[in-house]
Design a protein around this motif. Structure first.
Motif, PDB file in Angstrom:
ATOM      1  N   ASN A 272       0.817  -1.225   0.000  1.00  0.00           N
ATOM      2  CA  ASN A 272       0.000   0.000   0.000  1.00  0.00           C
ATOM      3  C   ASN A 272       0.842   1.263   0.000  1.00  0.00           C
ATOM      4  O   ASN A 272       0.507   2.239  -0.674  1.00  0.00           O
ATOM      5  N   THR A 421      -4.390   9.772   1.439  1.00  0.00           N
ATOM      6  CA  THR A 421      -4.879   8.404   1.669  1.00  0.00           C
ATOM      7  C   THR A 421      -4.988   7.565   0.401  1.00  0.00           C
ATOM      8  O   THR A 421      -5.254   6.380   0.478  1.00  0.00           O
ATOM      9  N   THR A 545     -14.408  -0.737  12.808  1.00  0.00           N
ATOM     10  CA  THR A 545     -13.502  -0.421  11.689  1.00  0.00           C
ATOM     11  C   THR A 545     -12.166   0.052  12.249  1.00  0.00           C
ATOM     12  O   THR A 545     -12.117   0.718  13.283  1.00  0.00           O
ATOM     13  N   PHE A 547      -9.202   2.579  11.816  1.00  0.00           N
ATOM     14  CA  PHE A 547      -8.909   3.874  11.199  1.00  0.00           C
ATOM     15  C   PHE A 547      -7.422   4.172  11.352  1.00  0.00           C
ATOM     16  O   PHE A 547      -6.780   3.719  12.296  1.00  0.00           O
ATOM     17  N   ARG A 548      -6.899   4.944  10.392  1.00  0.00           N
ATOM     18  CA  ARG A 548      -5.482   5.320  10.449  1.00  0.00           C
ATOM     19  C   ARG A 548      -5.369   6.751  10.946  1.00  0.00           C
ATOM     20  O   ARG A 548      -6.151   7.614  10.572  1.00  0.00           O
ATOM     21  N   ASP A 557       2.662   4.148  10.110  1.00  0.00           N
ATOM     22  CA  ASP A 557       1.222   4.206  10.338  1.00  0.00           C
ATOM     23  C   ASP A 557       0.877   3.896  11.782  1.00  0.00           C
ATOM     24  O   ASP A 557       1.418   2.975  12.385  1.00  0.00           O
ATOM     25  N   PHE A 559      -2.610   3.183  14.113  1.00  0.00           N
ATOM     26  CA  PHE A 559      -3.996   2.800  13.897  1.00  0.00           C
ATOM     27  C   PHE A 559      -4.804   2.937  15.179  1.00  0.00           C
ATOM     28  O   PHE A 559      -4.268   2.886  16.278  1.00  0.00           O
ATOM     29  N   SER A 579      -2.376  -2.788  12.050  1.00  0.00           N
ATOM     30  CA  SER A 579      -3.703  -3.018  11.478  1.00  0.00           C
ATOM     31  C   SER A 579      -4.167  -4.428  11.853  1.00  0.00           C
ATOM     32  O   SER A 579      -3.441  -5.399  11.635  1.00  0.00           O
ATOM     33  N   PRO A 642     -11.135   4.921   5.911  1.00  0.00           N
ATOM     34  CA  PRO A 642     -10.179   4.308   4.974  1.00  0.00           C
ATOM     35  C   PRO A 642     -10.609   4.452   3.517  1.00  0.00           C
ATOM     36  O   PRO A 642      -9.783   4.477   2.620  1.00  0.00           O
ATOM     37  N   ASP A 643     -11.924   4.540   3.275  1.00  0.00           N
ATOM     38  CA  ASP A 643     -12.412   4.724   1.899  1.00  0.00           C
ATOM     39  C   ASP A 643     -13.823   5.301   1.948  1.00  0.00           C
ATOM     40  O   ASP A 643     -14.407   5.467   3.018  1.00  0.00           O
ATOM     41  N   GLU A 646     -16.618   3.061   3.713  1.00  0.00           N
ATOM     42  CA  GLU A 646     -16.626   3.096   5.179  1.00  0.00           C
ATOM     43  C   GLU A 646     -17.125   4.451   5.691  1.00  0.00           C
ATOM     44  O   GLU A 646     -17.812   4.522   6.715  1.00  0.00           O
TER      45      GLU A 646
END
Length: 712
Positions: A272, A421, A545, A547-548, A557, A559, A579, A642-643, A646
């Motif tokens: 990623n 992101t 969920t 999240f970052r 990162d 989380f 994660s 994240p997207d 979500e």
């Protein structure tokens, strides 16, 4: 070692609890002790984070952060190399904790580390020659501690000297074989460039693209990622007048082909973070087009007008003498006007006026000239094909090119900052030095082909461009073709007929659902469908969920996880080291927020964490994924989803908890899909039966009711 089962009263001051523990073990000077997590983190317990202690947690009574910082400050200056190495190893470990970091920084610890890096004393030089592994470890721990301490954001990056920057830059060349030193040196250079304009200038003088390129040709993906991150940082922070110069250097050093060979086409998956850095490089490269995109054509500029003459010459004078001076000026003018009309310009007399709109400005003319010169046969064919068609069916090349260039700039978001992101890079753009121009050449031929298939007229121009061609391009891009040729073949399969079939299958007889009886049935079913969607959203919140957290160095990162309790009354949340795989249990999440305490849910620019301005934060993509929960008088819980999916799930779920409407795009789509399915199921028995628009009339009452049978 002493062990004790201890019930920790969270209402008591931490100093009282430490005193109790010390008294129990007959230890004096309790103020020199502190509690610490006994897990791998070794983080100190403070008044701020004490609520994170879980039931059954193992804590350690240890020296206080201030005393520990003082001891390490002395130990790293030891004359014994072994003691120094051990101290630096401990420092690298402890520096991850913000409580310790603050104390060490208060002792001017950052300056001490920079002096150690800068000094290059005789002892270090001798050690480097005699005991290379030991020296490498010592330097690695020093740089690790430095990176960790700076990552807390306590000290400004502007305070570092040129000597320190020179040393770090030199390590990028000297320690190519020592992965840990190289990695940390690259991380420091990237942070310097991103966090300080002055340091950007100093780093740019010390490190060249030529020095970075060899690190991309290795096999370690993490080093490759850090290397591209430094290049991206230098690119992003370069002044406008230097950016094109840097792009030329990158082209000379064949950065694109090196990335294509050693990263994109290497025999391993792209993680990623690498995908993100490739996306950032792609965006920054396309942003070089912004200047031409926003430059209007000057009708008086002879050099610019010569480009239009060249377009005309290639199309119509290929077989004749271009400078034929015979005939009057008037004749030649009328001939040029006729040719400009055939080329598809709106202004036949002075085509330069067509390029005064920005965007796409001069970029459209650049694309047209590139197409005419590098794909001459296709260019002449398109122009002659359309000039021989009847007026209403011609696809005007000039107008098409201008509008298409504008559309491609919108699709690729030319001029927008890269998102913090996004990982959405396209391998095909790394396969050609002039990828945008080649992209245009493929798409202009597609537009002409689609125009013919549609049998479109000039009135259909916007429909053909905006709806059909854009859909063809977007659908082909989502498949992530690995080369421009593959992109071209994907478009071949997405003909106008195919697009119509796809639309038809997606519509699924949508027109049949617009009759009055069906609309009334929809209205009746809608509440239960909305309730179903609401339950699904709440169930997803119960699952939770990851999240970052947005931080200054994206690769480190951090989380955190948030989930709703099964009774829908409490939100549980807490930090994670990495994660998670699957769900995180409620009891492992330290913090709680009762749903009853939530005052509001805000999104986008209204979020407190989006009001800060940063180089990569304040952009459209992150704003679209940001939401915050406001509670109490000033409490807030900030999220970056994240997207988009979500984001919709969480904003819908939180609104549902607060008794508000679910307004996301996802809810609209789900509602349409589920309503459509439910209606089709209910209408299965009515297949091939025409449903009338109005209900049948109610018959008149009978003259008598003698036919009624009385059961009594």
């Amino acid at each position: 070692a002493f062990f004790s089962l201890f019930s920790l009263n969270q209402k008591k001051p931490l100093s009282s609890i430490i005193k109790e523990v010390c008294d129990g073990w007959s230890l004096a000077n309790h103020d020199q002790f502190a509690l610490q997590h006994a897990d791998s983190s070794n983080f100190y317990i403070t008044e701020k984070n004490r609520n994170e202690i879980k039931n059954g947690a193992i804590l350690r009574l240890t020296t206080s952060p201030a005393q520990n910082a003082q001891q390490l400050h002395e130990r790293i200056q030891s004359s014994s190399m072994d003691a120094k190495l051990e101290a630096l190893k401990d420092l690298a470990n402890y520096s991850r904790d913000v409580t310790f970091a603050q104390e060490f920084i208060n002792l001017d610890g950052i300056s001490l580390l920079t002096q150690m890096v800068e000094s290059g004393t005789e002892r270090y030089q001798k050690l480097q020659k005699i005991m290379k592994p030991c020296f490498g470890d010592m330097l690695s721990f020093t740089l690790t501690a430095f990176v960790e301490l700076m990552d807390h954001g306590i000290v400004s990056w502007d305070t570092f000297s040129v000597a320190f920057i020179k040393k770090i830059a030199s390590y990028v060349n000297k320690f190519a074989s020592d992965i840990s030193i190289l990695q940390r040196s690259l991380a420091i250079l990237e942070s310097m460039v991103l966090n300080s304009h002055d340091l950007y200038q100093k780093v740019a003088q010390e490190i060249t693209i030529g020095q970075l390129i060899p690190h991309l040709q290795g096999t370690d993906q993490e080093i490759q990622t850090y290397t591209i991150a430094v290049i991206n940082a230098l690119f992003l922070k370069a002044p406008d007048d230097k950016r094109q110069e840097m792009a030329n250097i990158l082209a000379q050093k064949q950065l694109r082909s090196i990335i294509l060979t050693h990263v994109i086409r290497a025999q391993r998956a792209i993680n990623n973070e690498m995908a993100h850095q490739l996306y950032v490089l792609q965006v920054l490269t396309f942003n070089l087009l912004e200047d031409r995109m926003m430059t209007k054509m000057d009708p008086q500029d002879q050099a610019q007008r010569d480009i239009i003459f060249e377009l005309r010459r290639i199309a119509f004078d290929a077989e004749s003498e271009p400078n034929n001076s015979s005939g009057s000026i008037e004749k030649r003018k009328s001939m040029y006007t006729r040719d400009y009309k055939k080329l598809g310009f709106i202004n036949h007399v002075n085509p330069a006026m067509d390029f005064t709109q920005t965007p796409p400005g001069m970029l459209a003319l650049d694309n047209m000239l590139y197409f005419a010169k590098h794909h001459q046969d296709a260019y002449i064919r398109i122009v002659l094909e359309n000039s021989s068609r009847e007026d209403k069916h011609e696809c005007p090349f000039g107008r098409s090119s201008i509008e298409l260039t504008k559309m491609l700039c919108e699709i690729l978001k030319v001029g927008e900052l890269p998102s913090e992101t996004c990982n959405d890079f396209h391998p095909m753009f790394f396969t050609h030095d002039r990828s945008f121009e080649e992209f245009f050449c493929i798409c202009i031929q597609l537009l002409n082909k689609t125009w013919k298939e549609m049998r479109a007229t000039s009135e259909d121009f916007n429909k053909a461009r905006k709806r059909v061609v854009k859909e063809q391009i977007m659908r082909a891009l989502t498949t992530k073709p690995s080369s421009l040729d593959q992109f071209k073949s994907k478009l071949q399969n997405l003909s106008y007929t195919e697009i119509l079939k796809i639309r038809q299958s997606e519509r699924m007889n949508q027109e049949d659902f617009q009759s009055r009886p069906i609309l009334e049935l929809k209205e009746k079913i809608q509440p239960e469908i909305l309730e179903l969607i609401k339950q699904q959203r709440l169930n997803r919140l119960v699952e939770g969920t990851c999240f970052r957290k947005l931080n200054s160095r994206r690769r480190q990162d951090k989380f955190w996880y948030c989930r709703l309790s099964p009774n829908h009354k409490v939100l549980h949340y807490g930090d994670l080291e990495e994660s998670p795989q699957g769900e995180v249990p409620h009891d492992s999440l330290q913090d709680k927020l009762p749903v009853a305490d939530i005052k509001a849910v805000v999104t986008g620019k209204d979020c407190p964490h989006m009001k800060e301005k940063g180089a990569l934060k304040q952009n459209k993509e992150v704003l679209e994924l940001a939401f915050s929960i406001l509670y109490d008088s000033s409490g807030q819980l900030n999220f970056i989803a994240p997207d988009k999916h979500e984001y919709c799930v969480w904003t819908d779920g939180l609104n549902a908890l607060l008794g508000k409407d679910m307004l996301s795009d996802l809810t609209r789509n789900d509602l349409d899909t589920l309503l459509s399915m439910e209606i089709k199921l209910r209408l299965l028995d009515l297949e091939n039966i025409q449903i009338p628009d109005a209900p049948p009339p109610i018959p008149k009452e009978p003259s008598n009711y003698d036919f009624v049978y009385d059961c009594n």
